[in-house]
Motif scaffolding. Structure first.
Motif: not given
Lengths: 313, 650
Positions: B395-396, B480-481, B486-490
């Motif tokens: 999930p990175f 990176c992590i 948290f890509s969805f939230q970002i």
């Protein structure tokens, strides 16, 4: 719609319970074709139990990667289980069911498995990792293309949606290019599960093995974890094949009788597929390593053909 | 002056002081100076980070000017520029913290001071390039950036390799400036203004586009203008490689994006050219990386690959924009930008970890490393995080941007034209191959560098890098992590702010489930029945003990892939034998070798160099043969030609 929690429990239980069965089923079919009796159907379960009890030997060269990789591998497969509904399609939940995420989850597992192969510093492990990564660097693009073709046909990137769509479409109205795709996906299945003609899961002749060479340093419960994850991976890929190309019977609403019927139907279809894999394996010889790209390219070109058909239709 | 202006001004000032201080006190071996400078720069980066973050958040364009000595530089920072400043500052913070420890490995005080001073000029010039409102200042700071980085590449000037690398880099970077100068002159000619703003009415944007592409493409390292990267990166000190690969080549992409987007219309073929160039760069970059043994050179090739991936995003953006599919276009645009940030993060991280490894083992050859996971456990973890990110595994963060590109590709059947669909599809298949080859390549790198037996005595005695070096890497590894999980939230916040919704799988729930399963299983294996574990020599084919000469090397590992792709590598086999007798029966001596053809160098660069050389040698002869009547003849001819030209022009 079926809630995700119930689906998760149902799917994971089914997969863990059923996955090892298909290993021995295929072996049994092959043995029968060779006029042998073959192992008992429950042999993989016995093997797993035995391995769980056995001592674990770690190489003195190895690091935490060796200890971590099997857990990560099994965890990846268990998570992947949530992506592929066997008998019941749940409501959408987070990123689950996404085709690309599924493929890359398998790649994550493979990444650490290959590192585990290199960790002990033995030649066989390194050879296995090297070959596994070489093959996967050809088959994974093919898998992505096959799934891209799937996405082209169904206008969706989610297994949940695709399975639901297939089951709601009458058989006669399904897209004929699915047939071509089935061949491609079958080749992906054969390759990803390290079967003949790509790899031989039974050989212990070091120079011909790929996947098994990578696991040579594993023992006891870590080996059991790898074996179980291999079995799960095989069942998941089979389930994709079944639920797209042999549709019918997958549940959209949850009832007790419905689950029973769906499980029975899935069981019948998967046994049929496993028998077919067994027969397929028996009629092929293992290919030389460097002949493999051309075999894998068949899958690539078939999926390319589907996309061209879709483009020009 | 508002608070933002103060932030910007102070931030820049904090970069200027170390530059001046470092140069003034260059010869003093006061240990405090470089460390003070670094701290100032880190503070400056933090201030600029807040500044760019607030511009991104509010979306208000910051319009200001900075007076330097006697001339005024107007600055223009919108969201695009702020995003790139954000990238520059985040990476700078990590790299500068890392430099604290790295400086201790440099014995000469002069070099330490110079390194710090040049780094401050380098970072500052990149920020100014991005923030420039005028083409003149853009070009000025572009040159400062080029020169500062050139001096940094030449840092270890005593070594022969460095000299060659420095020269190569200087020529290539000046070539890029030349094309940009031509492009800017064309723009000025057409519009009569030096301001970088939305231009209207170009008669012939084709040549302009090509100049911009060549100029920015050379600096970004797009194949076939990529050759300077694998020379310059291994030669320069590791923090500098991290800065160059992490952000400098992105600044070139910023230029490309900025100028192309400001042109009145973007024809379809621009997008296709960028897409195809990107695909080729991505695939060839990773394929060359697989063959490479020099760890920094390998990472440089991966930079080429990732620049290719970003270009794929930009190309898709232009293509979908042309066809009016704005939603998909924005997803590709976001993917390009997000991958810019992601690549900056993991590539700088990898260069820093590689730098720690190189300092510890005194070699760049990965076949001489091995087993470092035991001696450098923290560096190994950071490198692993970088490797998983760059390989695009969930999930990175690397996964998320590649996922966005895949999802755009998968929806490309909305375009009606069959030929475009086929092109997109071919690009998809090559892109898919790129990302899987990158996985194989990083198994190779991590496996050879960190796992198994040490392959040299230096590797066997390697020491873990110092605390600050670890912290510098930790900062970037953390991002990176976070940017992955948290890509969805970002992107939810991004959608709120910009109104561009991007469909992403929620990786948070996924990561929690995966993480809990991994930890549970790991603990179960570790603590259930712990007596049933033995650490011992595993089976070694009956050989009494395993040693380093028996394990798989990096070359061995990538050999099958290289054989499969041998048509791309253009290898050349030489086989030379001498025989005792004339029948060729008794063998005396001989050798065989397989060499890699340097394809682009041999067939693209050298012919150009030869043409230039032959022209200059002709001119040289003309100038040096002193014959009066001939000189008069040339003078006469020149005047006649000039008169004719002037006559025609008037």
């Amino acid at each position: 719609m079926i809630s995700f929690g119930i689906y998760a429990v149902l799917n994971i239980t089914l997969v863990i319970l059923a996955a090892p069965l298909y290993l021995s089923l295929i072996k049994k079919v092959k043995a029968r074709i060779q006029r042998r009796r073959g192992p008992p159907l429950l042999q993989p379960y016995y093997t797993l139990c035995k391995l769980l009890k056995k001592e674990v030997v770690y190489s003195s060269t190895s690091s935490w990667i060796m200890r971590f990789a099997p857990s990560l591998n099994l965890a990846c497969m268990l998570t992947a289980t949530l992506f592929v509904p066997l008998v019941a399609v749940p409501a959408a939940f987070g990123g689950f069911g996404n085709i690309i995420l599924f493929l890359y989850l398998l790649a994550l597992a493979k990444f650490f498995m290959a590192l585990g192969g290199l960790d002990a510093g033995s030649t066989f492990g390194g050879m296995g990792s090297s070959r596994e990564m070489s093959i996967s660097s050809i088959i994974e693009p093919v898998a992505i293309i096959v799934f891209a073709a799937l996405a082209f046909v169904f206008h969706s990137m989610n297994f949940f949606e695709i399975f639901a769509m297939v089951s709601q479409t009458p058989l006669t109205q399904l897209n004929p290019s699915l047939l071509l795709m089935a061949i491609s996906l079958f080749i992906v299945l054969i390759t990803e599960t390290a079967r003949i003609p790509v790899d031989n899961p039974e050989t212990h002749l070091e120079l011909t093995m790929i996947h098994e060479a990578m696991l040579l340093e594993q023992s006891g419960r870590t080996l059991a974890m790898y074996e179980l994850s291999a079995a799960i991976k095989q069942l998941l890929l089979m389930a994709i094949l079944i639920n797209i190309f042999m549709p019918g019977g997958i549940l959209l609403q949850l009832t007790v009788s419905g689950v029973l019927i769906a499980v029975a139907l899935f069981f019948l279809k998967s046994v049929a597929l496993a028998i077919f894999i067994g027969i397929f394996e028996s009629y092929f010889a293992k290919l030389r390593l460097f002949r493999l790209p051309s075999f894998l390219l068949i899958a690539f070109f078939l999926s390319l053909l589907i996309i061209l058909l879709e483009v020009l239709a | 002056m508002d608070i933002l202006g103060v932030l910007l001004g102070t931030g820049i000032l904090f970069f200027c002081i170390p530059g001046v201080l470092g140069l003034l006190l260059a010869k003093k071996s006061v240990k405090v100076v470089p460390f003070l400078c670094l701290s100032l720069m880190i503070t400056g980066s933090l201030l600029l980070l807040f500044f760019s973050g607030s511009v991104l958040w509010s979306g208000e364009v910051s319009h200001s000017s900075i007076t330097m000595v006697w001339f005024e530089i107007p600055l223009f920072i919108d969201r695009l520029a702020a995003f790139f400043i954000l990238c520059i500052t985040i990476i700078s913070i990590g790299v500068l913290i890392y430099s604290f420890g790295y400086l201790k490995h440099i014995p000469s005080a002069l070099k330490r001071n110079f390194l710090v001073a040049l780094m401050s000029f380098f970072i500052l010039s990149m920020i100014f390039v991005v923030a420039s409102e005028q083409m003149l200042s853009f070009l000025f700071f572009w040159e400062i950036m080029a020169l500062a980085s050139f001096f940094l590449v030449m840092f270890n000037y005593e070594e022969d390799d460095t000299k060659k690398a420095g020269l190569f880099y200087l020529v290539m970077t000046q070539l890029s400036t030349l094309f940009l100068l031509a492009a800017f002159l064309m723009i000025y000619n057409e519009t009569g203004s030096l301001t970088i703003t939305a231009w209207t009415g170009f008669t012939n944007p084709t040549i302009l586009f090509l100049f911009l592409l060549l100029g920015f493409g050379t600096k970004a390292g797009v194949i076939p203008f990529h050759k300077w990267l694998p020379y310059a990166h291994p030669a320069s000190p590791s923090p500098v490689s991290a800065l160059m690969s992490g952000i400098m080549i992105k600044v070139a992409l910023y230029g490309l994006l900025r100028f192309i987007l400001l042109l009145p219309s973007q024809p379809l073929w621009w997008g296709l050219v960028i897409l195809v160039l990107g695909t080729i760069s991505a695939l060839l970059g990773v394929i060359y990386a697989l063959k490479e043994h020099d760890i920094k050179c390998l990472l440089a090739y991966h930079s080429i690959e990732n620049i290719g991936i970003i270009l794929i995003g930009i190309g898709l953006y232009l293509v979908f924009l042309f066809y009016g599919f704005e939603e998909l276009a924005w997803v590709s645009f976001a993917a390009a930008l997000f991958h810019t940030l992601n690549h900056a993060l993991f590539k700088s991280l990898l260069f820093m970890s590689a730098g720690s490894v190189v300092t510890a083992t005194q070699t760049k050859n990965i076949d001489k490393m091995g087993g470092l996971i035991k001696r450098m456990p923290f560096t190994a973890v950071f490198f692993l995080i970088g490797a998983v990110s760059i390989a695009g595994l969930p999930p990175f963060n690397g996964f998320v941007s590649e996922f966005m590109l895949f999802s755009v590709f998968f929806q490309s059947n909305v375009i009606a034209s069959p030929i475009i669909k086929v092109i997109l599809f071919l690009c998809l298949s090559l892109f898919a191959m790129t990302s899987t080859l990158a996985v194989a390549c990083f198994v190779k790198v991590f496996g050879t560098v960190f796992l198994a037996h040490p392959r040299s005595s230096e590797a066997a005695e390697a020491k873990e890098a110092s605390f600050s070096m670890a912290i510098g890497q930790a900062v970037l590894a953390f991002f990176c992590i976070v940017l992955g999980v948290f890509s969805f939230q970002i992107f939810g916040i991004v959608a709120q702010k910009t109104g561009v919704a991007i469909v992403l799988p929620d990786l948070l729930g996924f990561s929690i489930i995966l993480g809990v399963l991994v930890i549970a299983l790991f603990l179960a294996v570790r603590f259930l029945n712990p007596k049933n574990v033995r650490i011992s020599e595993t089976w070694g084919c009956g050989i009494s003990s395993q040693n380093a000469t028996m394990e798989y090397t990096a070359s061995g590992f990538s050999e099958p892939i290289i054989t499969i792709f041998s048509s791309i590598y253009r290898t050349k086999k030489t086989n030379q034998r001498t025989f005792h007798d004339e029948f060729g029966a008794v063998f005396k001596e001989g050798y065989a070798e397989i060499t890699l053809l340097k394809f682009f160098e041999k067939y693209l660069y050298m012919p150009i160099v030869r043409v230039i050389q032959s022209i200059s040698s002709v001119l040289y002869n003309l100038q040096n043969e002193v014959e009066l009547d001939r000189d008069i003849l040339f003078g006469f001819l020149t005047i006649v030609i000039l008169l004719v030209i002037v006559g025609v022009a008037v």
